[in-house]
Design an enzyme around this catalytic site. Structure first.
Site, PDB file in Angstrom:
ATOM      1  N   ASP A   1      38.818  41.888  34.180  1.00 24.22           N
ATOM      2  CA  ASP A   1      39.798  42.655  33.978  1.00 24.22           C
ATOM      3  C   ASP A   1      40.475  43.232  32.511  1.00 24.22           C
ATOM      4  O   ASP A   1      40.706  42.124  31.844  1.00 24.22           O
ATOM      5  CB  ASP A   1      41.145  41.822  34.623  1.00 24.22           C
TER       6      ASP A   1
ATOM      7  N   ASP B   1      34.634  38.449  30.681  1.00 27.73           N
ATOM      8  CA  ASP B   1      35.982  38.519  31.432  1.00 27.73           C
ATOM      9  C   ASP B   1      35.787  39.885  32.367  1.00 27.73           C
ATOM     10  O   ASP B   1      35.076  40.912  31.507  1.00 27.73           O
ATOM     11  CB  ASP B   1      37.235  38.166  30.627  1.00 27.73           C
TER      12      ASP B   1
END
Length: 335
Positions: free
Chosen positions: A90, A88
């Site tokens: 963010d 991922d």
């Protein structure tokens, strides 16, 4: 009363649109990765005198003595071409939200007005605070972003994205998470970003970090110009899992031998797909789920593992709101 609905947790399962979004993202990621090998990664920015880390550990993580006593199997496994890693973006690889930093860069280039920046910042801050997705709220945020790029050339946004990475993103990469990604690359495995950010932005970040490629939200374009519509839906939650599943099938990967890394409980569907899930800088719900399922945890916000020290996910709200305020203040000073 509609606002109160944002505070009510919802469980989302894969829909036809999330499957479409995942498949489109996987196709775009493979096409981009096949177009050319990633550049060599940029300097990680870790201090030269940083202490050596234990095998499998990234710089900055603190390993309890009890863990060093028991030898763990080698991971990642060198030469295992059936394995890959999915990260991922963010608050896992980068501090803050990529789409917000991208928005700041577009605002600086007068793509939209101050009022729209403030509205966009509020949408991001509310999402991080509530930790759930309200369909109407998500639709509003999506429409705002799409209206900004509608009519612009993909090549134009890609060129601007390169500049924005240097201006706002490069210094926000977590050295610890980056070291984990590098460990997979050094083992001969492919490493992919998986994010709700536009696939073009995600691809730029992946290339700058020397990663294989990126899975991201695919915006429709005709003859190289954005139409203002998405292919499927934003690559978020179940859609991320669908993208990873589609890419794994296309790349002949064994998901049980793959690893995934995220900070958010929204990515539990993706993390649950692989045999080696990691919670990185986890929010409260993910930390609880990870502990219950014996997943590994790392927290680079404190330099300590999340199993020892936890930081509330809402702490990110101040950074987002502060970023918006800084952008507006900078604009005022330049007038």
């Amino acid at each position: 009363m509609a606002a109160l609905g944002w505070l009510t947790p919802r469980r989302r399962s894969a829909t036809a649109r999330s499957v479409l979004a995942g498949e489109a993202s996987a196709e775009a990621a493979r096409k981009t990765a096949q177009a050319g090998a990633p550049h060599a990664p940029e300097a990680a920015g870790a201090p030269e005198d940083a202490p050596a880390s234990a095998p499998g550990e990234a710089p900055g993580t603190e390993v309890p003595a009890a863990e060093t006593e028991a030898a763990e199997p080698e991971f990642p496994v060198h030469g295992d071409d059936l394995a890959a890693a999915f990260f991922d973006l963010d608050n896992t690889v980068m501090q803050g939200a990529a789409i917000f930093h991208f928005g700041r860069g577009l605002y600086k280039r007068e793509f939209f007005r101050r009022r729209e920046l403030a509205r966009f910042a509020w949408q991001q801050a509310w999402f991080r605070l509530a930790g759930v997705e309200d369909p109407e709220h998500m639709q509003d945020a999506r429409d705002s972003a799409l209206s900004i790029v509608k009519g612009h050339k993909v090549s134009e946004l890609m060129a601007i994205g390169e500049e924005i990475y240097d201006e706002y993103m490069a210094e926000r990469i977590w050295p610890g998470t980056r070291a984990l990604a590098q460990a997979h690359l050094d083992a001969g495995q492919k490493v992919w970003l998986v994010t709700a950010a536009p696939v073009e932005t995600a691809t730029i970040i992946a290339r700058r970090l020397g990663l294989t490629g990126a899975l991201g939200t695919v915006a429709e374009s005709v003859d190289g110009v954005y139409t203002g519509r998405l292919v499927g839906e934003p690559l978020h939650g179940p859609a991320k899992a669908e993208a990873v599943r589609a890419l794994a099938a296309a790349e002949d990967l064994d998901l049980e031998r793959c690893a995934a890394y995220s900070d958010s409980h929204n990515d539990i569907p993706m993390l649950s797909l692989v045999g080696h899930p990691y919670a990185i800088n986890p929010d409260t719900k993910l930390r609880k789920h990870a502990r219950a399922n014996d997943w590994r945890l790392r927290d680079y916000r404190t330099g300590r593992k999340a199993v020892k020290v936890g930081v509330p996910a809402a702490a990110g709200v101040g950074a987002i709101a502060g970023g918006a305020a800084a952008a507006i203040a900078l604009h005022r000073r330049r007038k």
